[in-house]
Enzyme design. Structure first.
Site, PDB file in Angstrom:
ATOM      1  N   THR A   1       1.385  29.928 -58.121  1.00  0.00           N
ATOM      2  CA  THR A   1       0.320  30.331 -57.202  1.00  0.00           C
ATOM      3  C   THR A   1      -0.959  29.606 -57.647  1.00  0.00           C
ATOM      4  O   THR A   1      -1.184  28.473 -57.269  1.00  0.00           O
ATOM      5  CB  THR A   1       0.137  31.855 -57.161  1.00  0.00           C
ATOM      6  OG1 THR A   1       0.017  32.360 -58.496  1.00  0.00           O
ATOM      7  CG2 THR A   1       1.311  32.529 -56.471  1.00  0.00           C
TER       8      THR A   1
ATOM      9  N   GLU B   1      -6.757  31.025 -65.462  1.00  0.00           N
ATOM     10  CA  GLU B   1      -7.567  30.537 -64.347  1.00  0.00           C
ATOM     11  C   GLU B   1      -8.939  30.056 -64.824  1.00  0.00           C
ATOM     12  O   GLU B   1      -9.706  30.821 -65.415  1.00  0.00           O
ATOM     13  CB  GLU B   1      -7.722  31.631 -63.300  1.00  0.00           C
ATOM     14  CG  GLU B   1      -6.426  31.892 -62.554  1.00  0.00           C
ATOM     15  CD  GLU B   1      -6.480  33.068 -61.606  1.00  0.00           C
ATOM     16  OE1 GLU B   1      -5.642  33.113 -60.689  1.00  0.00           O
ATOM     17  OE2 GLU B   1      -7.345  33.947 -61.776  1.00  0.00           O
TER      18      GLU B   1
ATOM     19  N   THR C   1       6.054  39.967 -68.079  1.00  0.00           N
ATOM     20  CA  THR C   1       4.982  39.071 -67.666  1.00  0.00           C
ATOM     21  C   THR C   1       5.052  38.794 -66.187  1.00  0.00           C
ATOM     22  O   THR C   1       6.010  39.153 -65.521  1.00  0.00           O
ATOM     23  CB  THR C   1       5.046  37.754 -68.436  1.00  0.00           C
ATOM     24  OG1 THR C   1       3.895  36.973 -68.102  1.00  0.00           O
ATOM     25  CG2 THR C   1       6.266  36.955 -68.072  1.00  0.00           C
TER      26      THR C   1
ATOM     27  N   ASN D   1     -11.078  33.468 -58.056  1.00  0.00           N
ATOM     28  CA  ASN D   1     -10.764  34.833 -57.625  1.00  0.00           C
ATOM     29  C   ASN D   1     -11.663  35.323 -56.513  1.00  0.00           C
ATOM     30  O   ASN D   1     -11.275  36.202 -55.739  1.00  0.00           O
ATOM     31  CB  ASN D   1     -10.797  35.760 -58.834  1.00  0.00           C
ATOM     32  CG  ASN D   1      -9.570  35.555 -59.709  1.00  0.00           C
ATOM     33  OD1 ASN D   1      -8.486  36.011 -59.368  1.00  0.00           O
ATOM     34  ND2 ASN D   1      -9.724  34.843 -60.808  1.00  0.00           N
TER      35      ASN D   1
ATOM     36  N   LYS E   1       5.578  31.664 -64.320  1.00  0.00           N
ATOM     37  CA  LYS E   1       4.346  31.384 -63.595  1.00  0.00           C
ATOM     38  C   LYS E   1       3.334  32.454 -63.959  1.00  0.00           C
ATOM     39  O   LYS E   1       3.692  33.596 -64.272  1.00  0.00           O
ATOM     40  CB  LYS E   1       4.575  31.336 -62.078  1.00  0.00           C
ATOM     41  CG  LYS E   1       4.978  32.634 -61.406  1.00  0.00           C
ATOM     42  CD  LYS E   1       3.877  33.620 -61.111  1.00  0.00           C
ATOM     43  CE  LYS E   1       2.715  32.956 -60.391  1.00  0.00           C
ATOM     44  NZ  LYS E   1       1.580  33.966 -60.246  1.00  0.00           N
TER      45      LYS E   1
ATOM     46  N   SER F   1      -9.091  34.024 -49.168  1.00  0.00           N
ATOM     47  CA  SER F   1      -9.713  33.266 -48.085  1.00  0.00           C
ATOM     48  C   SER F   1      -8.783  32.213 -47.519  1.00  0.00           C
ATOM     49  O   SER F   1      -7.927  31.690 -48.205  1.00  0.00           O
ATOM     50  CB  SER F   1     -10.997  32.596 -48.573  1.00  0.00           C
ATOM     51  OG  SER F   1     -11.884  33.569 -49.082  1.00  0.00           O
TER      52      SER F   1
END
Length: 416
Positions: A161, A288, A198, A411, A187, A416
């Site tokens: 993702t 991230e 996880t 995030n 992932k 969106s």
């Protein structure tokens, strides 16, 4: 999925060997993303043992509930297929979500030629959006005709993702007279504070290990690997780690293993845990927006459990993580995180080091502290924070990453 690969991405990606009894294929079903693969089908030989550990969230996804039910209904659980989709977590979707899992399993079972309760499912992506399982109709049947044993990298990409790189690991080890292989993929980049398992991770082996023994190996294996990783302190609704053992190495002289304590399994257990550890570190590397991998070691605690809580308190502190992003050896924030953990600590015995340089000891700044030396060390891509409590023999280690502006951007725009 980010377009820029994390600077912490591994420089060496292993060649993923085929595993007898496992075939994979990927496709685009249009779940959410355009122009990229978002569904994985793995077909497993008959009799493949399966085990799993899952999120401890009280709001689990529909696929988590599906897998738990299939594993809990049999003392010798078997799997014939695994279906994973990205883009939609099928979580907080109520009755519609449960219907989607049943439909997906039915479509996969028909495509593979097995029973729906032999199909295991995992989904990742947006929470709260209904998953249109009709999109799998036709796609899974087509995938079943083109599965191949060498599609590991394609499979790892299909489940991504916000990940910036596919995460794979492999190990080969002797079991009895046979050489057996362990392959894994994972992932995860955000909403990472695993509790039992996880994000999504899947491990495959050709070793003949019964599901009960595999379950024991898996449960023990996550404690110092996936459960010792945090990106942002948030435990996902979808955390799933499934392990599959096809048993095909039995024909090559590997013994049947029915107990995790079997002494013949010692080398395999070490290799199995190394694969989990490798995948867990890759998750931490791909946090991230992360620019730095952070290792936190706590020693001298009253117990390992106490050390874990303190390490996680430091690892989940936004103030510590932003200081690291700014390349600032702000040990005051580490002291704060140690103190708030609620575990035994003595300010006047505490010492703290950054990348091997002691910055604080005995309740004050270290006498030999050199700002220029520490500042140079903080520019490295990996930061180690060592915390010595001086209270006992308890020790633990966790992995995290820094917290950057890009984490907020990723995030803030996620739906969106």
């Amino acid at each position: 999925m980010s377009s820029a690969v994390s600077p912490n991405a591994p420089t060496n990606v292993p060649e993923m060997p085929a595993i007898s009894g496992v075939k994979l294929a990927t496709a685009s079903a249009g779940i959410r993303y355009k122009d990229r693969t978002d569904v994985l089908l793995a077909i497993l030989d008959k009799g493949t043992a399966v085990a799993g550990v899952f999120t401890q969230s009280k709001c689990p996804s529909a696929p988590v509930e599906w897998c738990r039910a299939k594993l809990g209904s049999s003392k010798a659980a078997v799997a014939r297929a695994l279906v994973v989709n990205s883009g939609n977590a099928n979580a907080f979707t109520g009755k519609t979500g449960r219907q989607a899992t049943a439909m997906t399993a039915a479509i996969a079972a028909k495509a593979v030629g097995c029973r729906p309760n032999e199909v295991f499912l995992a989904s990742t992506g947006v929470i709260g959006e209904p998953l249109d399982a009709t999109k799998f109709d036709g796609v899974l049947a087509a995938l079943a005709t083109k599965v191949a044993p060498d599609e590991w990298m394609s499979a790892a990409r299909a489940i991504m993702t916000t990940d910036t790189f596919p995460k794979v690991a492999t190990a080969t080890v002797r079991l009895g007279k046979a050489r057996v292989t362990i392959n894994g993929m994972a992932k995860g980049a955000g909403m990472i504070a695993p509790n039992m398992a996880t994000m999504l991770a899947f491990v495959f082996t050709d070793a003949p290990i019964a599901s009960g023994a595999l379950q024991s190996l898996l449960k023990a294996g996550v404690e110092d690997t996936f459960n010792a990783v945090t990106i942002d302190g948030d435990t996902s609704t979808s955390d799933t780690l499934l392990a599959f053992a096809t048993g095909t190495a039995l024909a090559d002289g590997a013994p049947k293993i029915s107990r995790a304590s079997d002494p013949r399994l010692k080398a395999f257990t070490t290799a199995f845990q190394s694969v989990l550890a490798d995948l867990a570190e890759q998750v931490a590397r791909d946090g991230e927006g992360a620019r730095k991998l952070v290792e936190i070691i706590v020693e001298g605690a009253v117990s390992k459990a106490s050390a874990r809580k303190i390490a996680m308190s430091v690892a989940n502190s936004p103030l510590v993580k932003t200081a690291i992003a700014g390349e600032d050896a702000n040990w005051g924030r580490v002291v704060m995180a140690v103190g708030k953990a609620g575990e035994p600590a003595d300010r006047d015995r505490l010492s703290i080091s950054f990348n091997g340089i002691r910055v604080a000891s005995r309740g004050a700044r270290d006498p030999s502290y050199d700002e220029a030396e520490v500042s140079a060390a903080m520019k490295r891509p990996k930061i180690q924070i060592r915390i010595t409590l001086g209270l006992g023999k308890g020790r633990d280690r966790v992995l995290t990453c820094d917290l950057t502006k890009e984490y907020v951007t990723i995030n803030g725009d996620y739906r969106s």
